[in-house]
Design a protein around this motif. Structure first.
Motif, PDB file in Angstrom:
ATOM      1  N   TYR A  10       0.845  -1.190   0.000  1.00 42.50           N
ATOM      2  CA  TYR A  10       0.000   0.000   0.000  1.00 42.50           C
ATOM      3  C   TYR A  10       0.881   1.242   0.000  1.00 42.50           C
ATOM      4  CZ  TYR A  10      -3.577  -3.322   1.301  1.00 42.50           C
ATOM      5  OH  TYR A  10      -4.433  -4.397   1.304  1.00 42.50           O
ATOM      6  N   ALA A  11       0.311   2.345  -0.448  1.00 41.89           N
ATOM      7  CA  ALA A  11       0.990   3.642  -0.424  1.00 41.89           C
ATOM      8  C   ALA A  11      -0.029   4.691  -0.010  1.00 41.89           C
ATOM      9  CB  ALA A  11       1.556   3.976  -1.808  1.00 41.89           C
ATOM     10  N   TRP A  12       0.478   5.838   0.465  1.00 43.89           N
ATOM     11  CA  TRP A  12      -0.436   6.911   0.847  1.00 43.89           C
ATOM     12  C   TRP A  12       0.033   8.221   0.231  1.00 43.89           C
ATOM     13  CZ3 TRP A  12       0.846  11.261   3.792  1.00 43.89           C
ATOM     14  CH2 TRP A  12       2.087  11.232   4.432  1.00 43.89           C
ATOM     15  N   ILE A  29      -2.354  -1.071   5.596  1.00 51.71           N
ATOM     16  CA  ILE A  29      -2.958   0.256   5.686  1.00 51.71           C
ATOM     17  C   ILE A  29      -2.553   0.900   7.007  1.00 51.71           C
ATOM     18  CG2 ILE A  29      -5.172   1.462   5.895  1.00 51.71           C
ATOM     19  CD1 ILE A  29      -6.266  -0.574   3.831  1.00 51.71           C
ATOM     20  N   LYS A  30      -2.498   0.085   8.047  1.00 50.24           N
ATOM     21  CA  LYS A  30      -2.092   0.587   9.362  1.00 50.24           C
ATOM     22  C   LYS A  30      -0.698   1.217   9.301  1.00 50.24           C
ATOM     23  CE  LYS A  30      -1.406  -0.741  14.152  1.00 50.24           C
ATOM     24  NZ  LYS A  30      -1.377  -1.799  15.144  1.00 50.24           N
ATOM     25  N   GLU A  31       0.243   0.563   8.602  1.00 47.87           N
ATOM     26  CA  GLU A  31       1.588   1.122   8.456  1.00 47.87           C
ATOM     27  C   GLU A  31       1.559   2.447   7.694  1.00 47.87           C
ATOM     28  OE1 GLU A  31       4.534  -1.555   6.921  1.00 47.87           O
ATOM     29  OE2 GLU A  31       4.013  -3.121   8.366  1.00 47.87           O
ATOM     30  N   TYR A  48      -5.006   9.670   1.583  1.00 43.66           N
ATOM     31  CA  TYR A  48      -5.542   8.729   0.609  1.00 43.66           C
ATOM     32  C   TYR A  48      -4.605   7.538   0.538  1.00 43.66           C
ATOM     33  CZ  TYR A  48      -8.721  12.382  -0.689  1.00 43.66           C
ATOM     34  OH  TYR A  48      -9.696  13.342  -0.656  1.00 43.66           O
ATOM     35  N   ILE A  49      -5.168   6.355   0.652  1.00 43.50           N
ATOM     36  CA  ILE A  49      -4.381   5.124   0.637  1.00 43.50           C
ATOM     37  C   ILE A  49      -4.870   4.251  -0.513  1.00 43.50           C
ATOM     38  CG2 ILE A  49      -3.817   3.002   1.887  1.00 43.50           C
ATOM     39  CD1 ILE A  49      -3.968   4.596   4.470  1.00 43.50           C
ATOM     40  N   GLY A  50      -3.914   3.672  -1.232  1.00 43.89           N
ATOM     41  CA  GLY A  50      -4.255   2.785  -2.331  1.00 43.89           C
ATOM     42  C   GLY A  50      -3.357   1.571  -2.355  1.00 43.89           C
ATOM     43  N   LYS A  51      -3.779   0.570  -3.083  1.00 48.96           N
ATOM     44  CA  LYS A  51      -3.028  -0.670  -3.250  1.00 48.96           C
ATOM     45  C   LYS A  51      -2.008  -0.493  -4.369  1.00 48.96           C
ATOM     46  CE  LYS A  51      -3.690  -5.576  -4.116  1.00 48.96           C
ATOM     47  NZ  LYS A  51      -4.657  -6.623  -4.445  1.00 48.96           N
ATOM     48  N   ASN A 122      10.963  -0.244  -9.521  1.00 50.19           N
ATOM     49  CA  ASN A 122      10.792   0.068  -8.098  1.00 50.19           C
ATOM     50  C   ASN A 122       9.679   1.115  -7.940  1.00 50.19           C
ATOM     51  OD1 ASN A 122      12.056   2.268  -9.141  1.00 50.19           O
ATOM     52  ND2 ASN A 122      13.704   2.337  -7.637  1.00 50.19           N
ATOM     53  N   PHE A 123       8.730   1.070  -8.845  1.00 50.47           N
ATOM     54  CA  PHE A 123       7.596   1.988  -8.842  1.00 50.47           C
ATOM     55  C   PHE A 123       6.341   1.173  -9.109  1.00 50.47           C
ATOM     56  CE2 PHE A 123       9.852   1.896 -12.850  1.00 50.47           C
ATOM     57  CZ  PHE A 123       8.866   1.538 -13.759  1.00 50.47           C
ATOM     58  N   TYR A 124       5.208   1.770  -8.832  1.00 55.00           N
ATOM     59  CA  TYR A 124       3.950   1.043  -8.884  1.00 55.00           C
ATOM     60  C   TYR A 124       2.840   1.908  -9.452  1.00 55.00           C
ATOM     61  CZ  TYR A 124       6.330  -1.950  -5.507  1.00 55.00           C
ATOM     62  OH  TYR A 124       7.214  -2.780  -4.899  1.00 55.00           O
ATOM     63  N   ASP A 125       1.796   1.227  -9.936  1.00 62.74           N
ATOM     64  CA  ASP A 125       0.505   1.872 -10.150  1.00 62.74           C
ATOM     65  C   ASP A 125      -0.197   1.796  -8.801  1.00 62.74           C
ATOM     66  OD1 ASP A 125       0.662   2.411 -12.890  1.00 62.74           O
ATOM     67  OD2 ASP A 125      -0.054   0.406 -13.412  1.00 62.74           O
ATOM     68  N   VAL A 126      -0.936   2.820  -8.454  1.00 60.26           N
ATOM     69  CA  VAL A 126      -1.696   2.800  -7.209  1.00 60.26           C
ATOM     70  C   VAL A 126      -3.176   2.805  -7.581  1.00 60.26           C
ATOM     71  CG1 VAL A 126      -2.102   3.908  -4.989  1.00 60.26           C
ATOM     72  CG2 VAL A 126       0.178   3.994  -6.009  1.00 60.26           C
ATOM     73  N   VAL A 127      -3.894   1.781  -7.107  1.00 58.16           N
ATOM     74  CA  VAL A 127      -5.294   1.588  -7.468  1.00 58.16           C
ATOM     75  C   VAL A 127      -6.136   1.455  -6.202  1.00 58.16           C
ATOM     76  CG1 VAL A 127      -4.715   0.506  -9.668  1.00 58.16           C
ATOM     77  CG2 VAL A 127      -5.026  -0.921  -7.650  1.00 58.16           C
ATOM     78  N   ASP A 128      -7.432   1.391  -6.390  1.00 56.23           N
ATOM     79  CA  ASP A 128      -8.369   1.240  -5.265  1.00 56.23           C
ATOM     80  C   ASP A 128      -8.099   2.286  -4.186  1.00 56.23           C
ATOM     81  OD1 ASP A 128      -9.464  -0.955  -6.581  1.00 56.23           O
ATOM     82  OD2 ASP A 128      -8.173  -2.377  -5.523  1.00 56.23           O
TER      83      ASP A 128
END
Length: 135
Positions: A10-12, A29-31, A48-51, A122-128
């Motif tokens: 997850y990322a925020w 999400i807690k982290e 905002y938090i996403g997967k 070392n990068f991501y798409d963030v969804v949901d």
């Protein structure tokens, strides 16, 4: 590596205006919330938090471009003699299945190369993405 091979990350981010300004990757999400608090967020504030989803390398692999480069090189080296030599799938339906098979092999080759040299993204798409109120 697919999502099923590992736990979700997850990322925020501070707000939805900067959709590429995510902070780190976290196992839960807690982290994410704890990290936001360490950055100065207080109870009642929203983040905002996403997967995190790994990028799809295959979207950058184009077998038709490779074939086109081969055709161009042959034309460059052999001139008009290579003008009618056509490797493209184009409107030739019977080539499509063969083309698809080799495009998949090329994608696998590129992905294997990236893994072997240790250059996985070392990068991501963030969804949901969901708003979370800090408690």
């Amino acid at each position: 590596m697919t999502d099923s091979d590992k736990e979700a990350l997850y990322a925020w981010e501070r707000d939805r205006i900067f959709s590429e300004d995510y902070k780190g990757t976290f196992d839960s999400i807690k982290e994410c919330i704890e990290d936001a608090k360490s950055e100065g967020f207080k109870p009642g504030q929203m983040i905002y938090i996403g997967k995190c989803i790994e990028p799809d390398i295959s979207c950058g692999v184009w077998f038709d471009r490779v074939l086109e480069d081969v055709q161009d090189a042959m034309y460059s080296d052999y001139g008009d003699n290579a003008e009618d030599w056509d490797l493209s799938v184009g409107d030739i339906e019977e080539r499509q299945e063969i083309y698809d098979k080799y495009e998949e092999k090329l994608t696998d080759l590129v992905e294997d190369y990236i893994k072997e040299i240790g250059a996985e993204p070392n990068f991501y798409d963030v969804v949901d993405i969901k708003p979370i109120i800090i408690e």
